[in-house]
Write a protein that holds these residues in place. Sequence first.
Motif, PDB file in Angstrom:
ATOM      1  N   GLU A 112       0.772  -1.344   0.003  1.00 21.81           N
ATOM      2  CA  GLU A 112      -0.070   0.058  -0.094  1.00 21.81           C
ATOM      3  C   GLU A 112       0.822   1.256   0.150  1.00 21.81           C
ATOM      4  O   GLU A 112       0.261   2.326  -0.010  1.00 21.81           O
ATOM      5  CB  GLU A 112      -0.858   0.042   1.243  1.00 21.81           C
ATOM      6  N   GLY A 113       2.049   1.267  -0.097  1.00 25.74           N
ATOM      7  CA  GLY A 113       2.991   2.132   0.038  1.00 25.74           C
ATOM      8  C   GLY A 113       2.948   3.300  -1.122  1.00 25.74           C
ATOM      9  O   GLY A 113       3.127   4.276  -0.919  1.00 25.74           O
ATOM     10  N   GLY A 114       2.727   2.502  -2.383  1.00 23.00           N
ATOM     11  CA  GLY A 114       2.536   3.130  -3.490  1.00 23.00           C
ATOM     12  C   GLY A 114       3.854   4.116  -3.922  1.00 23.00           C
ATOM     13  O   GLY A 114       5.005   3.469  -3.669  1.00 23.00           O
TER      14      GLY A 114
ATOM     15  N   MET B 155       2.999  -2.213  -6.566  1.00 28.08           N
ATOM     16  CA  MET B 155       2.282  -1.216  -7.468  1.00 28.08           C
ATOM     17  C   MET B 155       0.893  -1.209  -7.410  1.00 28.08           C
ATOM     18  O   MET B 155       0.320  -0.848  -8.422  1.00 28.08           O
ATOM     19  CB  MET B 155       2.799  -1.758  -9.071  1.00 28.08           C
ATOM     20  N   VAL B 156       0.209  -1.213  -6.139  1.00 26.38           N
ATOM     21  CA  VAL B 156      -1.185  -1.281  -5.903  1.00 26.38           C
ATOM     22  C   VAL B 156      -1.381   0.225  -5.850  1.00 26.38           C
ATOM     23  O   VAL B 156      -0.850   0.913  -5.166  1.00 26.38           O
ATOM     24  CB  VAL B 156      -1.495  -1.959  -4.647  1.00 26.38           C
ATOM     25  N   ASN B 157      -2.450   0.647  -6.577  1.00 25.63           N
ATOM     26  CA  ASN B 157      -3.146   1.973  -6.626  1.00 25.63           C
ATOM     27  C   ASN B 157      -3.887   1.757  -5.461  1.00 25.63           C
ATOM     28  O   ASN B 157      -5.157   1.235  -5.624  1.00 25.63           O
ATOM     29  CB  ASN B 157      -3.557   2.305  -7.921  1.00 25.63           C
TER      30      ASN B 157
ATOM     31  N   VAL C  45       9.188   1.954 -15.676  1.00 23.22           N
ATOM     32  CA  VAL C  45       8.180   2.117 -14.484  1.00 23.22           C
ATOM     33  C   VAL C  45       8.098   3.352 -13.898  1.00 23.22           C
ATOM     34  O   VAL C  45       6.825   3.523 -13.743  1.00 23.22           O
ATOM     35  CB  VAL C  45       8.572   0.817 -13.559  1.00 23.22           C
ATOM     36  N   ARG C  46       8.815   3.807 -13.605  1.00 18.94           N
ATOM     37  CA  ARG C  46       8.889   5.199 -12.956  1.00 18.94           C
ATOM     38  C   ARG C  46       8.253   6.185 -13.758  1.00 18.94           C
ATOM     39  O   ARG C  46       7.396   7.019 -13.351  1.00 18.94           O
ATOM     40  CB  ARG C  46      10.315   5.588 -12.242  1.00 18.94           C
ATOM     41  N   GLY C  47       8.500   6.214 -15.179  1.00 19.95           N
ATOM     42  CA  GLY C  47       8.130   7.298 -16.147  1.00 19.95           C
ATOM     43  C   GLY C  47       6.984   7.071 -16.912  1.00 19.95           C
ATOM     44  O   GLY C  47       6.189   7.907 -17.469  1.00 19.95           O
ATOM     45  N   GLY C  48       6.512   5.874 -17.005  1.00 22.51           N
ATOM     46  CA  GLY C  48       5.506   5.377 -17.892  1.00 22.51           C
ATOM     47  C   GLY C  48       4.074   5.422 -17.197  1.00 22.51           C
ATOM     48  O   GLY C  48       4.092   5.865 -16.217  1.00 22.51           O
TER      49      GLY C  48
ATOM     50  N   ASP D 147      -0.018   6.345 -13.071  1.00 21.85           N
ATOM     51  CA  ASP D 147      -1.185   5.756 -12.396  1.00 21.85           C
ATOM     52  C   ASP D 147      -0.925   6.058 -10.764  1.00 21.85           C
ATOM     53  O   ASP D 147      -1.792   6.525 -10.125  1.00 21.85           O
ATOM     54  CB  ASP D 147      -1.270   4.380 -12.782  1.00 21.85           C
ATOM     55  N   LEU D 148       0.255   5.629 -10.289  1.00 19.16           N
ATOM     56  CA  LEU D 148       0.590   5.721  -9.068  1.00 19.16           C
ATOM     57  C   LEU D 148       1.073   7.087  -7.992  1.00 19.16           C
ATOM     58  O   LEU D 148       0.633   7.354  -7.134  1.00 19.16           O
ATOM     59  CB  LEU D 148       1.664   4.801  -8.532  1.00 19.16           C
TER      60      LEU D 148
END
Length: 548
Positions: free
Chosen positions: A305-307, A328-330, A371-374, A379-380
């Motif tokens: 859950e940290g996001g 990677m949970v929203n 992952v970080r920029g796409g 989303d996160l």
Amino acid sequence: MSQVQRESMEYDVVIVGAGPSGLSAAIRLKQLDPDMSVVVLEKGSEVGAHILSGAVLDPAGLDALLPDWRNMNAPIKTEVKEDNFYILGPAGKVKIPNFPMPPLMNNHGNYIVSMANVCRWMAGVAEGLGVEIFPGMSCSELVYDGDRVAGVVAGEFGLDATTGEPGPSYEPGMELRGKYVFLSEGVRGSLAKEVIAKYNLSEGHEPQKFGLGMKEIWEIDPKKHKLGTVTHTMGWPLGSNAGGGSFIYHLENNQVYVGFVVHLNYKNPHLYPYMEFQRFKHHPMVAELLEGGKRVAYGARAISEGGYQSMPKMVAPGVAMLGCSVGMVNVPRIKGNHNAMLSGKAAAEAAHAAIKAGRMGDELNDYEAEVRGGAIGKDLKKVRNVKPLWSKFGLVASLMGGGIDMWMNTFGMTIFGTLKHGKTDAASTGKAADYKVIDYPKPDGKLSFDRLTNVAFSFTNHDESQPAHLKLKDPSIPIGVNLPLYNEPAQRYCPAGVYEVLGEGADASFRINFQNCVHCKTCDIKDPSQNINWTTPMGGGGPNYPNM
């Protein structure tokens, strides 16, 4: 065990875990190069046996990976038709209208699914492309070549239950080596923990935060069933004791998924998450739906859950972590499967490019950048402040402040910047003397059930002749430290009744019923002394979820 002589097999890519991220990576690698050798190792007795998720699936990940999935007989049929959100009190409810909610909270176009069945289907797709998938193969060790992760040890059997050393029927397993290793173990995986610690990947990032998700499948009266209906609640019974909420999803065959999530940063060590779930089902809104029905399955798992701010560095020499191994949970959407699939796709593309360029075992920095920029990062990042607002200021503030922040982030703005989480969930646990004991009603056997009865509906099983996979760093701590200071919360936070305190005073002892373990990892996360280390049992052990 590192001195044991083992046979080895060489692959281009070795993938640990047949969840949505690992299977997506395997499929994408074979799409890019049919001649690439790819193996997926799954600790469950079959693909899907250890998969538990809500789940309302955002198809964005599948659309990117398999654009024609709608014509591939996927077990994804029930589109969301109705979306409800309630704040519960002890006997009533207040419906929150949909129109003020940020667009990202809309479930239009999403599907109610069994992720266990989706993963079984994805495994079939992967095997059709030539991926080798081995279930019942726990990965007990990483293999290093210098500073590089070069593979894993899988399929070790026959360790003595008492000593942990090779017994008379010992099988050493095999080393499966790869140019790259992908860890898609899910939340708090044992190999990912080792990689994060060895390479100090959490440095500069907020601590990961977690929730405990518990879920039952019910068959209900057809007259009450509303196919495609999604309901989420907050409030009662947790109140100010803990953050969390529920979900109720109407899927096919007159079944509903009934789930309950408790954020693991709660302070009161007397809190009993499983009993909060059971009490929730006695709310008039829920009881009316379930009365006359029957529960057919139960399970539990931890949720990251940290996001955005809690994702560690996800690559090290020779290894990449995917999906929930990173977190990677929203959280406000209660969705992570789409991001898991996208992460698998991105890791596969980075590894394919590296291998094609003649590289091997370096850091897949292109994967991390994607992952970080796409799409995952975008989303996160929009929801990164919802969880810390909830933790610091409670439900009402998180609904108002988080809602405003999500709306502003829709346009690339925020009034909060990026908030910090602060403490780990273990460190958030308060002393027992500072909090009131919570009196929980006795389960009635109709709507609510005792813990061990429900665990039978997870169909979990472990070979009792093996060493316990739940290991205490110091066996004296449960009775010597946790019992006097925290009333030994392992008795309550475990949703499967694994941990017991027997006797009182000088006669007190601590028992670990590892056979009950449903692999949720809550003990590894919430133990206030951080004394419990969850490791993989020998292959095939654990729950056997049918369609969670």
